[in-house]
Design an enzyme around this catalytic site. Structure first.
Site, PDB file in Angstrom:
ATOM      1  N   VAL A 153      10.582   8.518  -6.145  1.00  0.00           N
ATOM      2  CA  VAL A 153      11.384   7.370  -5.707  1.00  0.00           C
ATOM      3  C   VAL A 153      11.977   6.730  -6.963  1.00  0.00           C
ATOM      4  O   VAL A 153      11.238   6.267  -7.842  1.00  0.00           O
ATOM      5  CB  VAL A 153      10.531   6.343  -4.924  1.00  0.00           C
ATOM      6  CG1 VAL A 153      11.392   5.138  -4.536  1.00  0.00           C
ATOM      7  CG2 VAL A 153       9.912   6.984  -3.680  1.00  0.00           C
TER       8      VAL A 153
ATOM      9  N   HIS B 194       1.876   2.471 -10.006  1.00  0.00           N
ATOM     10  CA  HIS B 194       0.776   2.747  -9.082  1.00  0.00           C
ATOM     11  C   HIS B 194      -0.470   2.050  -9.611  1.00  0.00           C
ATOM     12  O   HIS B 194      -0.800   2.187 -10.798  1.00  0.00           O
ATOM     13  CB  HIS B 194       0.473   4.250  -9.036  1.00  0.00           C
ATOM     14  CG  HIS B 194       1.609   5.113  -8.564  1.00  0.00           C
ATOM     15  ND1 HIS B 194       1.630   5.660  -7.293  1.00  0.00           N
ATOM     16  CD2 HIS B 194       2.741   5.541  -9.172  1.00  0.00           C
ATOM     17  CE1 HIS B 194       2.728   6.402  -7.153  1.00  0.00           C
ATOM     18  NE2 HIS B 194       3.420   6.340  -8.285  1.00  0.00           N
TER      19      HIS B 194
ATOM     20  N   ARG C 110       0.834  -1.204   0.000  1.00  0.00           N
ATOM     21  CA  ARG C 110       0.000   0.000   0.000  1.00  0.00           C
ATOM     22  C   ARG C 110       0.866   1.249   0.000  1.00  0.00           C
ATOM     23  O   ARG C 110       1.870   1.314   0.727  1.00  0.00           O
ATOM     24  CB  ARG C 110      -0.900   0.017   1.243  1.00  0.00           C
ATOM     25  CG  ARG C 110      -1.995  -1.020   1.195  1.00  0.00           C
ATOM     26  CD  ARG C 110      -2.915  -0.868   2.403  1.00  0.00           C
ATOM     27  NE  ARG C 110      -3.742  -2.051   2.580  1.00  0.00           N
ATOM     28  CZ  ARG C 110      -4.920  -2.241   1.988  1.00  0.00           C
ATOM     29  NH1 ARG C 110      -5.402  -1.332   1.179  1.00  0.00           N
ATOM     30  NH2 ARG C 110      -5.598  -3.351   2.205  1.00  0.00           N
ATOM     31  N   ASP C 111       0.456   2.226  -0.821  1.00  0.00           N
ATOM     32  CA  ASP C 111       1.149   3.513  -0.824  1.00  0.00           C
ATOM     33  C   ASP C 111       0.923   4.208   0.525  1.00  0.00           C
ATOM     34  O   ASP C 111      -0.186   4.226   1.054  1.00  0.00           O
ATOM     35  CB  ASP C 111       0.625   4.397  -1.970  1.00  0.00           C
ATOM     36  CG  ASP C 111       1.544   5.566  -2.253  1.00  0.00           C
ATOM     37  OD1 ASP C 111       2.173   5.577  -3.325  1.00  0.00           O
ATOM     38  OD2 ASP C 111       1.654   6.473  -1.387  1.00  0.00           O
ATOM     39  N   ILE C 112       1.984   4.787   1.059  1.00  0.00           N
ATOM     40  CA  ILE C 112       1.922   5.413   2.386  1.00  0.00           C
ATOM     41  C   ILE C 112       1.084   6.701   2.368  1.00  0.00           C
ATOM     42  O   ILE C 112       0.626   7.153   3.417  1.00  0.00           O
ATOM     43  CB  ILE C 112       3.370   5.678   2.885  1.00  0.00           C
ATOM     44  CG1 ILE C 112       3.432   5.724   4.393  1.00  0.00           C
ATOM     45  CG2 ILE C 112       3.955   6.924   2.258  1.00  0.00           C
ATOM     46  CD1 ILE C 112       4.853   5.680   4.937  1.00  0.00           C
TER      47      ILE C 112
ATOM     48  N   ASN D 214       5.174   6.981 -13.191  1.00  0.00           N
ATOM     49  CA  ASN D 214       5.774   8.300 -13.369  1.00  0.00           C
ATOM     50  C   ASN D 214       7.252   8.116 -13.692  1.00  0.00           C
ATOM     51  O   ASN D 214       7.977   7.451 -12.948  1.00  0.00           O
ATOM     52  CB  ASN D 214       5.621   9.128 -12.082  1.00  0.00           C
ATOM     53  CG  ASN D 214       4.163   9.401 -11.752  1.00  0.00           C
ATOM     54  OD1 ASN D 214       3.359   9.669 -12.641  1.00  0.00           O
ATOM     55  ND2 ASN D 214       3.807   9.320 -10.476  1.00  0.00           N
TER      56      ASN D 214
ATOM     57  N   HIS E  61       8.392   1.875 -10.448  1.00  0.00           N
ATOM     58  CA  HIS E  61       7.212   1.315  -9.782  1.00  0.00           C
ATOM     59  C   HIS E  61       5.968   1.696 -10.550  1.00  0.00           C
ATOM     60  O   HIS E  61       5.947   2.691 -11.291  1.00  0.00           O
ATOM     61  CB  HIS E  61       7.122   1.823  -8.330  1.00  0.00           C
ATOM     62  CG  HIS E  61       7.209   3.303  -8.201  1.00  0.00           C
ATOM     63  ND1 HIS E  61       8.413   3.976  -8.194  1.00  0.00           N
ATOM     64  CD2 HIS E  61       6.249   4.248  -8.103  1.00  0.00           C
ATOM     65  CE1 HIS E  61       8.183   5.279  -8.076  1.00  0.00           C
ATOM     66  NE2 HIS E  61       6.870   5.472  -8.037  1.00  0.00           N
TER      67      HIS E  61
END
Ligand code: AMP
Ligand code: ZN
Length: 114
Positions: free
Chosen positions: A96, A102, A29-31, A87, A100
């Protein structure tokens, strides 16, 4: 890669809310979630940006999209629709530098993105 946040998460050195993992990818999960469902899917291998993907990563990228589809099913967003976003570098807002994807869902998204 030393000092890379997502390498540390993939290796278990930094805790994350991991929802899926296998020998090639980890999803957590994204923070700072931007939608009711906001997961990140990362390769275990350190690749800085999606622009650094090479021929050898062809299978890996396909695998990531199959995992995204399965997670969308599992998290109940597949029917209504969802978004997969990568991105790449500064203009796109990459913060980051470990590639990755999303996986976002659970609300209506606008187009074009801001
Ligand atoms: P990007 O802006 O595309 O590089 O996305 C990086 C994402 O990583 C952002 O959505 C952050 O909220 C997320 N993030 C940063 N640190 C963590 C962490 N420790 N655990 C989970 N997600 C994180
Ligand atoms: Zn890394």
């Amino acid at each position: 890669m030393e000092g890379c946040l997502f390498c540390k998460i993939a290796g278990g050195a930094i805790k994350a809310d991991v929802v899926y993992q296998d020998d090639r990818v980890v999803s957590f999960r994204d923070i700072n979630p931007q939608a009711p469902v906001h997961l990140l899917i990362i390769p275990r291998e350190h690749i800085s940006t999606i622009s650094d993907l090479q021929e050898q990563h062809r299978e890996l990228v396909g695998h990531i999209f199959l995992v995204a589809g399965k997670l969308a099913d599992q998290f109940g967003i597949a029917r209504e629709g969802y978004r997969v976003v990568a991105n790449c570098r500064e203009a796109a807002g990459q913060t980051v530098f470990h590639a990755h994807f999303h996986l976002l869902g659970g609300r209506q998204f606008g187009w074009p993105p801001g």
